[in-house]
Scaffold this active site. Structure first.
Site, PDB file in Angstrom:
ATOM      1  N   LYS A 546     -46.408  -1.284  55.897  1.00 54.97           N
ATOM      2  CA  LYS A 546     -46.279  -2.767  55.650  1.00 54.97           C
ATOM      3  C   LYS A 546     -47.712  -3.273  55.419  1.00 54.97           C
ATOM      4  O   LYS A 546     -48.715  -2.467  55.663  1.00 54.97           O
ATOM      5  CB  LYS A 546     -45.722  -3.402  56.849  1.00 54.97           C
ATOM      6  CG  LYS A 546     -46.451  -2.882  58.084  1.00 54.97           C
ATOM      7  CD  LYS A 546     -45.893  -3.722  59.527  1.00 54.97           C
ATOM      8  CE  LYS A 546     -44.516  -3.018  59.643  1.00 54.97           C
ATOM      9  NZ  LYS A 546     -43.535  -3.937  59.594  1.00 54.97           N
ATOM     10  N   THR A 654     -38.566  -7.310  56.578  1.00 56.37           N
ATOM     11  CA  THR A 654     -37.430  -6.618  55.719  1.00 56.37           C
ATOM     12  C   THR A 654     -37.665  -5.064  55.587  1.00 56.37           C
ATOM     13  O   THR A 654     -36.578  -4.385  55.384  1.00 56.37           O
ATOM     14  CB  THR A 654     -37.437  -7.244  54.270  1.00 56.37           C
ATOM     15  OG1 THR A 654     -38.825  -7.139  53.905  1.00 56.37           O
ATOM     16  CG2 THR A 654     -37.221  -8.580  54.252  1.00 56.37           C
ATOM     17  N   LYS A 658     -34.767  -1.956  55.776  1.00 51.54           N
ATOM     18  CA  LYS A 658     -34.786  -0.856  54.752  1.00 51.54           C
ATOM     19  C   LYS A 658     -34.716   0.670  55.696  1.00 51.54           C
ATOM     20  O   LYS A 658     -34.097   1.495  55.306  1.00 51.54           O
ATOM     21  CB  LYS A 658     -35.958  -0.791  53.961  1.00 51.54           C
ATOM     22  CG  LYS A 658     -35.830  -1.992  52.925  1.00 51.54           C
ATOM     23  CD  LYS A 658     -37.340  -2.287  52.257  1.00 51.54           C
ATOM     24  CE  LYS A 658     -36.977  -3.637  51.707  1.00 51.54           C
ATOM     25  NZ  LYS A 658     -38.559  -4.236  51.382  1.00 51.54           N
TER      26      LYS A 658
HETATM   27  C1  26W Z   1     -51.544 -18.518  50.443  1.00 54.29           C
HETATM   28  C2  26W Z   1     -51.717 -17.445  51.088  1.00 54.29           C
HETATM   29  C3  26W Z   1     -50.474 -16.705  51.660  1.00 54.29           C
HETATM   30  C4  26W Z   1     -49.833 -15.775  50.721  1.00 54.29           C
HETATM   31  C5  26W Z   1     -48.575 -15.237  50.960  1.00 54.29           C
HETATM   32  C6  26W Z   1     -49.594 -17.142  52.535  1.00 54.29           C
HETATM   33  C7  26W Z   1     -48.612 -16.871  52.902  1.00 54.29           C
HETATM   34  C8  26W Z   1     -47.797 -15.654  52.205  1.00 54.29           C
HETATM   35  C9  26W Z   1     -46.341 -15.338  52.549  1.00 54.29           C
HETATM   36  C10 26W Z   1     -45.539 -16.422  52.976  1.00 54.29           C
HETATM   37  C11 26W Z   1     -46.379 -14.081  53.306  1.00 54.29           C
HETATM   38  C12 26W Z   1     -45.355 -13.334  53.511  1.00 54.29           C
HETATM   39  O1  26W Z   1     -44.959 -12.542  52.721  1.00 54.29           O
HETATM   40  N1  26W Z   1     -44.428 -13.415  54.548  1.00 54.29           N
HETATM   41  C13 26W Z   1     -43.577 -12.764  54.863  1.00 54.29           C
HETATM   42  O2  26W Z   1     -42.210 -13.037  54.139  1.00 54.29           O
HETATM   43  C14 26W Z   1     -41.143 -12.203  54.520  1.00 54.29           C
HETATM   44  C15 26W Z   1     -39.958 -12.589  53.395  1.00 54.29           C
HETATM   45  O3  26W Z   1     -39.440 -13.591  54.366  1.00 54.29           O
HETATM   46  C16 26W Z   1     -40.760 -12.118  55.779  1.00 54.29           C
HETATM   47  O4  26W Z   1     -39.873 -10.928  55.812  1.00 54.29           O
HETATM   48  C17 26W Z   1     -42.139 -11.651  56.680  1.00 54.29           C
HETATM   49  O5  26W Z   1     -41.886 -11.656  57.908  1.00 54.29           O
HETATM   50  C18 26W Z   1     -43.051 -12.592  56.284  1.00 54.29           C
HETATM   51  O6  26W Z   1     -44.533 -12.133  56.968  1.00 54.29           O
END
Ligand code: 26W
Length: 741
Positions: A546, A654, A658
């Protein structure tokens, strides 16, 4: 129109014919890349037939359509999954066999579109596969980044980033749709003009950027539905540099070309960490505006200007707040371009757009400087101001005099635009991505909003597509399952439950173990090729794969390995189940601590490798450049899946799903979807440890735990931490390791 047949013979003919026509050579002389392109475009021809038919049906479709807006779609390779979804796998396999082509070699030639960082982007990709397979009309909308997420190399015990030029050899799966090009406007000034008794708003002196769509077909499994992933590419309104403007000294205007070109250049590599970069805001508005302009145009084609029907006929799902400007942008289109009044427009917008939250980490919540928004998007800023004014009036009624609370809930406060507040206040639905995460949103992150509008809040636990994550990546397990319970589970994955009695079936379990061994060999083949290494196939495979982040606690895993190493070295009689720890993780290039953790893991790996005794029971393999393709090899080979996040921090996860779907056991905390997994698989299959979310939050609230206390009371941890800085682990750079402890 009769569909062309895609039996074995026609597939063979097609491949040989394409190589002759496009490369001017015979199959025997073709490179693997050329063969890949011929095979892929043969599969594409098949999808195209369905796509044409799907578009025809679309023309008369009067139902609802979903637009799924996401700044990331982490698609992974398409060839295998497309062949699978078309149910052509058998024919393709036989055709290639007869042509003497190695399927596994060919698959590897496909560049992986890494248009995402991690969970959020991969979820979007899984949803697209499922939407098509469930025959729901949907369009995914994003940016066509020229460079995806950086490629990771491990050099001298450290991560090095290399740009990902994934379009170098072209992209077989996309089709440009220049006829749907739209203009997106930035900067400038807003004039208010009185016309026919109403105030109209006109932007002048703006910069134009053209948004050109590139469409990728998304074929559903064993059905006729083909949806579209629409990727917008930025282009200057003029073809070349404006030499007139250039020679007149108007450099900025002349360089508009560059401003446009840069918008869809590269994906930001931050995951769960927000930085207020202007280019990022530009990217967000660019693809959101382009998508909504297109969506409204398509609505008008179907229903004319009966905009009251809009919430019934389209829904816009925004994947986290990144496409949140969809809210003021749809207001702008309805008011400024279609002539609706504020109240009417707002009633439509707030019934059309829905918001999914994916994180509660405060450093990931988007806030844009008001000045930046005002300058880059002046009309959008005006709309946000008016929205905020009306919202605050409403909040004042609900919480009279409570300025602190109102400021916390406002769209504009302390010179910043609060995207999450905008999304919660102005959409009809805010959902979390697991039960626990949904509860945290209600009781903590958005508690004041929840008290005011409880009906908006829900949770929808994430999911994964079993087509990619089981049927395609673990073909032997798929066949074993089918042998046991038939093939109805391909379309109805709930039926996997019918496998339960086979847990007691000796023959089944032996075959399962055999498949695991085979998958470990396959993993080793990949590893040997990618980084000239192999793992011990008779060891337990223990994986943590991850993005690298402190809250995901790769450091905890590494510390445990370090302690195991010391135990082995201290006690000649020490024994344990031989275990290889597999890591796959990219660190954001600017995330110093994350990069240090990678250094620590790599240094530990070297330390273990230097000791023949330790190596008999312990290994660390750090898989370079963890991406979807690496995951597809690691997951089926894994025995134990590590899901160690500090409880309350991982919205869902997720990867956890998997690994379990491929028969690994899980060790983890009661966080995210681990909670639901625990409920489903029972405590015998998931080993839960550590604090619960409420206790962890309470501790954090009290100022956190005292690491020095643990250091003083636990000799094994003290020793490991000391070895980090005394040169044992990192002989060359003790100061870097010291920063970790
Ligand atoms: C603006 C910077 C930024 C970039 C990406 C802020 C936040 C993010 C995403 C929201 C981060 C992310 O990928 N979150 C993940 O989303 C998945 C799908 O719902 C979850 O399974 C993960 O727990 C979560 O960390």
């Amino acid at each position: 129109m009769p569909l062309t047949s895609f039996d074995k013979e026609s597939i063979k003919q097609s491949i040989v014919g394409k190589i002759q026509r496009y490369n001017g050579r015979t199959l025997a002389d073709a490179t693997d890349q050329q063969i890949y392109q011929a095979v892929a475009s043969t599969i594409r021809d098949q999808i195209m037939q369905k796509w044409v038919a799907a578009r025809e049906r679309d023309k008369t479709y009067m139902g609802k359509r979903l637009y799924y807006l996401s700044v990331e779609f982490l698609m992974g390779r398409s060839l295998h999954c497309n062949a699978l979804n078309l149910c052509s796998m058998e024919n393709v396999r036989e055709a290639l066999l007869e042509l003497g082509i190695n399927w596994r070699h060919i698959i590897r030639e496909e560049p992986e579109p890494g248009l995402g960082n991690g969970g959020l982007g991969r979820l979007a990709a899984c949803f697209l596969d499922s939407l098509s397979s469930l025959e729901m009309p949907a369009m995914g909308c994003t940016i066509r980044y020229e460079y995806g997420l950086f490629r990771q190399r491990l050099v001298d015990g450290q991560q090095v980033e290399i740009s990902d030029n994934w379009l170098e050899n072209g992209n077989t799966w996309e089709v440009a749709a220049p006829e749907d090009t739209v203009e997106v406007r930035f900067d400038g000034h807003v004039d208010m003009v009185q016309e026919n008794g109403r105030t109209n708003f006109r932007l002048r002196d703006y910069h134009s950027v053209m948004a050109v769509p590139y469409d990728m077909p998304i074929a559903g499994y064993d059905c006729d539905t083909v949806n579209t992933l629409r990727m917008w590419r930025a282009r200057s309104p003029r073809d070349n540099m404006d030499f007139g403007a250039f020679s007149a000294g108007n450099y900025e205007k002349a360089l508009e070309q560059d401003m446009a070109a840069v918008i869809s250049k590269v994906l930001y590599p931050e995951d769960n960490h927000y930085e207020g970069k202007r280019l990022r805001l530009t990217q967000h508005y660019f693809f959101t505006s382009a998508t909504l302009q297109y969506a409204v145009k398509d609505f008008k084609r179907r229903f004319g200007t009966r905009f009251n029907l809009l919430p019934e006929k389209m829904v816009v799902q925004i994947n986290d707040t990144h496409p949140g400007l969809a809210i003021p942008e749809l207001m702008r289109i309805l008011m400024d371009e279609e002539g609706l009044g504020w109240d009417e427009a707002q009633a439509i917008v707030s019934r059309t757009i829905a918001y999914t939250n994916h994180t509660v980490l405060s450093e990931a919540l988007e806030k844009w400087p008001e000045q930046m928004v005002k300058q880059l998007l002046p009309r959008i800023y005006m709309i946000l101001e008016e929205m905020n004014r009306r919202l605050c009036a409403r909040l004042w009624n609900a919480f009279p005099g409570d300025w602190d609370k109102i400021a916390k809930m406002a769209i504009l406060a302390y010179d910043q635009v609060h995207m999450a507040n905008l999304c919660v206040a102005m959409t009809f639905s805010t959902n979390g991505v697991s039960r626990l995460h949904g509860e945290i949103l209600k009781n903590d992150t958005f508690r004041d909003y929840y008290s005011l509008m409880p009906e908006k809040f829900s949770y929808i636990t994430n999911g994964i597509t079993h087509r990619r994550w089981l049927m395609a990546c673990n073909t032997h397990l798929r066949d074993l399952i089918t042998e046991a319970i038939g093939d109805k589970w391909y379309k109805e994955p709930e039926r996997l439950e019918e496998l339960t009695p086979f847990a007691e079936d000796k023959a089944f379990c032996e075959k399962f173990a055999e498949i695991k061994r085979f998958n470990k060999q396959q993993f080793n083949r990949m590893l040997a090729m990618r980084q000239d290494m192999t793992a011990e196939e008779d060891f337990l495979f223990d994986s943590q794969c991850k993005r690298l982040h402190e809250y995901k606690r790769q450091l905890l895993n590494a510390l445990h390995i370090h302690v195991l190493y010391n135990r082995i070295m201290d006690d000649p009689n020490y024994t344990m189940v031989p275990r290889v720890f597999i890591f796959g993780a990219k660190a954001s290039p600017g995330y110093y601590k994350a990069k240090l953790i990678i250094r620590y893991i790599l240094a530990l790996s070297k330390l273990i490798d230097r000791s023949p005794r330790a190596r008999r029971m312990l290994r660390i393999i750090f898989v370079e450049n963890y991406d979807v393709s690496a995951a597809e090899a690691i997951i089926p080979a894994t025995d134990l899946s590590e899901q160690l996040s500090t409880a309350g921090k991982e919205a869902s996860g997720t990867g956890n799903m998997k690994f379990m779907m491929n028969g690994a056991l899980t060790i983890g905390t009661m966080d995210g979807a681990n909670v639901e997994i625990h409920e489903q698989v029972g405590a015998d299959n998931i080993y839960i440890f550590g604090m619960r979310a409420d206790t962890a939050a309470a501790l954090e609230h009290e100022g956190g735990y005292n690491p020095m206390q643990i250091f003083e009371n636990n000799a094994e941890i003290r020793r490991a931490l000391t070895q980090m800085i005394d040169g044992t682990v990192l002989p060359d750079s003790p100061t870097a390791a010291g920063a970790l402890s």
